[in-house]
Design an enzyme around this catalytic site. Structure first.
Site, PDB file in Angstrom:
ATOM      1  N   LEU A  33      33.616  18.053  52.776  1.00  0.00           N
ATOM      2  CA  LEU A  33      32.134  17.643  52.874  1.00  0.00           C
ATOM      3  C   LEU A  33      31.400  17.856  51.762  1.00  0.00           C
ATOM      4  CD1 LEU A  33      31.628  18.816  56.471  1.00  0.00           C
ATOM      5  CD2 LEU A  33      32.364  16.543  55.773  1.00  0.00           C
ATOM      6  N   HIS A  37      27.975  13.156  53.020  1.00  0.00           N
ATOM      7  CA  HIS A  37      28.221  13.422  54.403  1.00  0.00           C
ATOM      8  C   HIS A  37      26.885  14.152  55.026  1.00  0.00           C
ATOM      9  CE1 HIS A  37      32.561  13.724  52.847  1.00  0.00           C
ATOM     10  NE2 HIS A  37      32.474  12.807  53.780  1.00  0.00           N
TER      11      HIS A  37
HETATM   12  P1  AMP Z   1      34.520   9.992  53.914  1.00  0.00           P
HETATM   13  O1  AMP Z   1      34.889  11.183  54.357  1.00  0.00           O
HETATM   14  O2  AMP Z   1      34.694   9.628  52.407  1.00  0.00           O
HETATM   15  O3  AMP Z   1      35.404   8.892  54.894  1.00  0.00           O
HETATM   16  O4  AMP Z   1      33.251   9.460  54.371  1.00  0.00           O
HETATM   17  C1  AMP Z   1      32.582   9.662  55.706  1.00  0.00           C
HETATM   18  C2  AMP Z   1      31.259   8.960  55.779  1.00  0.00           C
HETATM   19  O5  AMP Z   1      30.379   9.414  54.747  1.00  0.00           O
HETATM   20  C3  AMP Z   1      31.451   7.613  55.458  1.00  0.00           C
HETATM   21  O6  AMP Z   1      30.799   6.679  56.342  1.00  0.00           O
HETATM   22  C4  AMP Z   1      31.251   7.342  53.909  1.00  0.00           C
HETATM   23  O7  AMP Z   1      30.617   5.885  53.737  1.00  0.00           O
HETATM   24  C5  AMP Z   1      29.891   8.550  53.991  1.00  0.00           C
HETATM   25  N1  AMP Z   1      29.851   8.549  52.344  1.00  0.00           N
HETATM   26  C6  AMP Z   1      30.562   9.221  51.580  1.00  0.00           C
HETATM   27  N2  AMP Z   1      30.288   9.366  50.234  1.00  0.00           N
HETATM   28  C7  AMP Z   1      29.142   9.064  50.524  1.00  0.00           C
HETATM   29  C8  AMP Z   1      27.643   9.079  49.710  1.00  0.00           C
HETATM   30  N3  AMP Z   1      27.790   9.616  48.401  1.00  0.00           N
HETATM   31  N4  AMP Z   1      26.673   8.726  50.014  1.00  0.00           N
HETATM   32  C9  AMP Z   1      26.657   8.504  51.505  1.00  0.00           C
HETATM   33  N5  AMP Z   1      27.661   8.479  52.226  1.00  0.00           N
HETATM   34  C10 AMP Z   1      28.580   8.588  51.928  1.00  0.00           C
END
Ligand code: AMP
Length: 300
Positions: A33, A37
């Site tokens: 995270l 996140h």
């Molecule tokens: P992930 O663990 O990469 O699958 O991300 C989980 C959630 O966090 C997904 O909805 C992503 O779009 C969101 N997310 C990942 N990176 C970012 C970021 N830099 N800013 C905002 N949301 C993010």
């Protein structure tokens, strides 16, 4: 914070909360995270009585090598979640999510093929399948997704509407480091040199956004320029670049907003980013119905 590993236990716990009249917000993640996140979690914390976060590196959306290489640090994640005031962590084992005989998948047929989806349709099928499972297991009132993954967000909105999932999808803004690079779990895999090179990504996106704001509508030319800007950095290989309508992901539609999307490879790591900008208006009228030639560009 309570950690639950079994889907049935999670379903039971969430049903208990709902019976007690509590609203539940879900933030699905792959773990490792970061600030991105956390911003979704904070939003969920403000808008719900209870917050659940899922951590599951979903094998259906990775090739085996990338699945192995995906960064994991469950202990650090638990600390972060605890201090963010999360109530439930759902961290299932692979064999509980995909037991022997598992044979069903969910696909958003047309939209999944947009952008680079043609070549990684299986990846998006994996994403929609696991999110559908999480929605059924947890049955949240609201689920939070980042705009950083614009294609994923569009697919989930479509799936929820098409399949009548009783959940409200809420999008959060992309959270960026000081130099503009979008936070991503994969950034931890970059060497210092690669990390420096990665700052070219937000700069290039911003330059194209400025072009659109000042009247650029030729998506083919904009995409070419985007690729040129990115490849000024020798460590970057552009995997995919596109300028499309933000809602339909269709390059030939000029709706309210335009999405500038890019996927690059740096030192074998694939990083994606995007910016959304209001589509250009000419004398009060949106530029509409312009057909542009194919704009997909793959460099090197
Ligand atoms: P992930 O663990 O990469 O699958 O991300 C989980 C959630 O966090 C997904 O909805 C992503 O779009 C969101 N997310 C990942 N990176 C970012 C970021 N830099 N800013 C905002 N949301 C993010």
């Amino acid at each position: 914070m309570k950690t639950i590993r079994k889907p049935a236990t999670m379903t039971q716990a969430m049903a208990g909360l709902r019976q007690a009249g509590a609203s539940v917000g879900l933030v699905p993640t792959l773990g490792r995270l970061h600030e991105g996140h956390l911003s979704l979690i904070k939003k969920a914390r403000r808008e719900n009585d209870m917050v659940a976060v899922s951590i599951f590196v979903n094998p259906l959306q990775f090739k085996p090598k990338a699945y192995q290489a995906y960064p994991r640090d469950i202990e650090a994640d638990k600390k972060l979640l605890n201090s963010a005031g999360v109530d439930f962590l759902f961290a299932p084992e692979q064999e509980n999510m995909y037991p022997k005989g598992f044979d069903s998948q969910v696909e958003v047929v047309g939209l999944a093929g947009r952008l680079e989806g043609k070549s990684i349709r299986w990846h998006y099928r994996g994403v929609t399948t696991v999110v559908a499972k999480l929605f059924n297991i947890i049955q949240p009132d609201r689920a939070y997704f980042g705009r950083k993954d614009a294609h994923q967000l569009a697919l989930i909105r479509r799936m929820v509407a098409d399949l009548n999932f009783p959940v409200k999808i809420i999008a959060g803004p992309t959270i960026r480091a000081r130099d503009g690079l979008a936070h991503s779990s994969r950034n931890t895999l970059l060497t210092p040199e690669e990390r420096m090179a990665a700052s070219t990504i937000p700069k290039a996106l911003l330059a194209i956004e400025t072009r659109i704001r000042s009247g650029g509508v030729d998506r083919m030319a904009l995409t070419k320029e985007l690729v040129t800007l990115l490849t000024t950095e020798p460590l970057i290989t552009v995997d995919f670049a596109a300028v499309v309508d933000a809602d339909t992901l269709d390059p030939d539609i000029f709706g309210k907003k335009t999405l500038i999307h890019v996927a690059v490879i740096i030192g074998g790591k694939r990083l994606t980013d995007n910016r959304v900008v209001a589509s250009h208006m000419v004398a009060g009228h949106r530029v509409a119905g312009h057909r542009v030639a194919g704009h997909r560009v793959t460099s090197r």
